[in-house]
Scaffold this motif. Structure first.
Motif, PDB file in Angstrom:
ATOM      1  N   THR A  79       0.856  -1.184   0.000  1.00 24.00           N
ATOM      2  CA  THR A  79       0.000   0.000   0.000  1.00 24.00           C
ATOM      3  C   THR A  79       0.889   1.230   0.000  1.00 24.00           C
ATOM      4  O   THR A  79       1.743   1.379   0.865  1.00 24.00           O
ATOM      5  CB  THR A  79      -0.888   0.005   1.266  1.00 24.00           C
ATOM      6  N   LEU A  80       0.704   2.099  -1.003  1.00 25.57           N
ATOM      7  CA  LEU A  80       1.548   3.289  -1.113  1.00 25.57           C
ATOM      8  C   LEU A  80       0.771   4.523  -0.711  1.00 25.57           C
ATOM      9  O   LEU A  80      -0.414   4.646  -0.984  1.00 25.57           O
ATOM     10  CB  LEU A  80       2.053   3.472  -2.541  1.00 25.57           C
ATOM     11  N   ARG A  81       1.484   5.441  -0.068  1.00 30.02           N
ATOM     12  CA  ARG A  81       0.827   6.693   0.329  1.00 30.02           C
ATOM     13  C   ARG A  81       1.098   7.788  -0.696  1.00 30.02           C
ATOM     14  O   ARG A  81       0.235   8.560  -1.022  1.00 30.02           O
ATOM     15  CB  ARG A  81       1.334   7.125   1.712  1.00 30.02           C
ATOM     16  N   TYR A  82       2.325   7.861  -1.170  1.00 29.44           N
ATOM     17  CA  TYR A  82       2.711   8.962  -2.072  1.00 29.44           C
ATOM     18  C   TYR A  82       3.529   8.427  -3.240  1.00 29.44           C
ATOM     19  O   TYR A  82       4.744   8.645  -3.302  1.00 29.44           O
ATOM     20  CB  TYR A  82       3.563   9.993  -1.320  1.00 29.44           C
ATOM     21  N   PRO A  83       2.905   7.700  -4.217  1.00 30.96           N
ATOM     22  CA  PRO A  83       3.708   7.105  -5.292  1.00 30.96           C
ATOM     23  C   PRO A  83       4.461   8.127  -6.138  1.00 30.96           C
ATOM     24  O   PRO A  83       5.474   7.803  -6.733  1.00 30.96           O
ATOM     25  CB  PRO A  83       2.677   6.350  -6.143  1.00 30.96           C
ATOM     26  N   ASP A  84       3.992   9.372  -6.166  1.00 30.62           N
ATOM     27  CA  ASP A  84       4.656  10.370  -7.016  1.00 30.62           C
ATOM     28  C   ASP A  84       5.735  11.172  -6.291  1.00 30.62           C
ATOM     29  O   ASP A  84       6.432  11.975  -6.913  1.00 30.62           O
ATOM     30  CB  ASP A  84       3.620  11.358  -7.587  1.00 30.62           C
ATOM     31  N   ALA A  85       5.863  10.972  -4.979  1.00 32.20           N
ATOM     32  CA  ALA A  85       6.859  11.758  -4.228  1.00 32.20           C
ATOM     33  C   ALA A  85       8.269  11.383  -4.687  1.00 32.20           C
ATOM     34  O   ALA A  85       8.606  10.203  -4.804  1.00 32.20           O
ATOM     35  CB  ALA A  85       6.706  11.488  -2.732  1.00 32.20           C
ATOM     36  N   ILE A  86       9.081  12.403  -4.967  1.00 31.99           N
ATOM     37  CA  ILE A  86      10.460  12.166  -5.402  1.00 31.99           C
ATOM     38  C   ILE A  86      11.355  12.151  -4.164  1.00 31.99           C
ATOM     39  O   ILE A  86      11.273  13.045  -3.319  1.00 31.99           O
ATOM     40  CB  ILE A  86      10.941  13.314  -6.331  1.00 31.99           C
TER      41      ILE A  86
END
Ligand SMILES: NC(=O)c1ccc[n+]([C@@H]2O[C@H](COP(=O)([O-])OP(=O)(O)OC[C@H]3O[C@@H](n4cnc5c(N)ncnc54)[C@H](O)[C@@H]3O)[C@@H](O)[C@H]2O)c1
Length: 337
Positions: free
Chosen positions: A205-212
């Protein structure tokens, strides 16, 4: 050389202690008891320490006595409450451990006769969040929105003040980003979450897949810390230093998950997205580490692909060797790269 590591029972502390021991140094440690399934316990690291003490860094008097008894030549202060989500659950405790605990450790060094250098570990999250597309440099403004980041920024400022006011030996501050590697068991960190999901046949489960994030192998980060200590010892300098991967190696959380799944032998590129409202976490965070590259000749030895591969390999453990042997063999290969 006799090194004292605070937080030696943690993820970075365990790898660092083994690295130093393999380089022929004497190592002591002060920290809390590790969780049962920690790398420290799995790799049976306690016997490598001259002194393996379990003390709370908030206990100023006990810490002073312990550090004076150990009488180290180099201090590396890692001990902290390092998890952002835990800091939302326990904000006051997080500030207490990270800020007051750091000052207690620094205070305890005042009377030491043999201390030659100290290194205080903070984080990339100490920088005030401007979502800069460039990497943050050491002279950028500090700040912090979530309690963890703010507590580390406060610890960084408190350490800078203490160092400018009282230090008799070179004392530096190191700021590194998200490290990954074998043996991390902390809750709410991406690699342990992935390992737990894939080992039990579930989707992560991902919270912030776009966070770099500036993903970095733990050995590259620790190599930076040790190069800085060498530089402090040879050049007598203090100051602040970033240790992040080159900007071309930046990847999102989603890209990390895809690469890790591939190394794990999975072809599916799927995950569950957590849709409940999340506590705030910084979306874009990169470090400019030109200072460390130029002055310490420090470079990341492992690129993103190798960082992920080495991490997954540690958990897959194809040779079925002990956790200690796994760590030692990765350290040996790393030092030879
Ligand atoms: N792991 C990362 O990605 C990362 C990134 C940036 C900065 N850091 C910093 O690196 C350091 C080490 O992080 P880690 O990943 O090894 O964390 P970890 O949670 O694995 O280890 C933390 C260590 O601190 C000790 N500790 C915690 N509270 C203590 C207390 N009150 N008294 C004494 N010891 C205490 C623990 O016992 C443990 O040994 C921390 O300062 C953290 O803020 C970590």
């Amino acid at each position: 050389m006799h090194y004292l590591i605070t937080g030696h029972t943690g993820f970075k502390g365990s790898w660092l202690a083994l690295m130093l021991e393999m380089q022929g140094h004497t190592v002591s440690g002060i920290a809390l008891d590790p969780p049962e399934k920690s790398l420290f316990n799995q790799a049976e690291l306690s016997p490598i320490f001259k002194h393996d003490l379990r003390l709370d860094i908030r206990d100023r008097i006990a810490i002073k006595h312990a550090i004076e008894m150990i009488d180290p030549e180099v201090l590396i202060h890692l001990a902290a409450q390092p998890i952002v989500r835990e800091s939302y659950r326990k904000p006051v405790e997080t500030f207490d451990i990270n800020v007051v605990g750091t000052l207690n450790v620094l205070e305890a060094t005042r009377e030491l006769k043999n201390l030659k250098a100290a290194l205080i570990i903070t984080t990339d999250k100490v920088y005030k969040n401007h979502n800069y597309l460039r990497g943050y440099v050491e002279t950028d403004e500090l700040g912090g929105d979530d309690p963890y980041s703010a507590s580390k920024a406060a610890a960084d400022i408190a350490a800078q003040s203490w160092i400018r006011s009282f230090a008799k030996v070179p004392m530096a501050i190191a700021r590194a980003g998200n490290v990954i590697g074998g043996g991390d068991q902390a809750q709410d960190r991406i690699i342990p979450d992935l390992v737990n999901a894939y080992s039990s046949g579930n989707l992560p489960t991902l919270r912030y897949p776009d966070a770099i994030r500036p993903w970095q192998h733990v050995l590259d980060c620790l190599n930076g810390y040790l190069k800085l200590v060498e530089y402090q010892l040879s050049h007598g300098v203090s100051g602040e230093w970033n240790f992040g991967p080159t900007l071309s190696e930046k990847r999102s959380v989603g890209e990390l998950v895809i690469a890790f799944a591939k190394s794990w032998g999975l072809e599916e590129k799927r995950w569950n997205m957590e849709i409940i409202e999340q506590p705030f976490e910084t979306g874009y965070l990169l470090l400019d580490s030109s200072k460390a590259r130029k002055e310490l000749q420090w470079v990341d030895k492992l690129n993103f692909d190798n960082t992920v591969r080495w991490t997954a390999n540690w958990y897959i453990n194809p040779m079925k060797i002990s956790s200690r042997e796994l760590c030692a063999s990765q350290i040996e290969i790393f030092m030879g790269v």
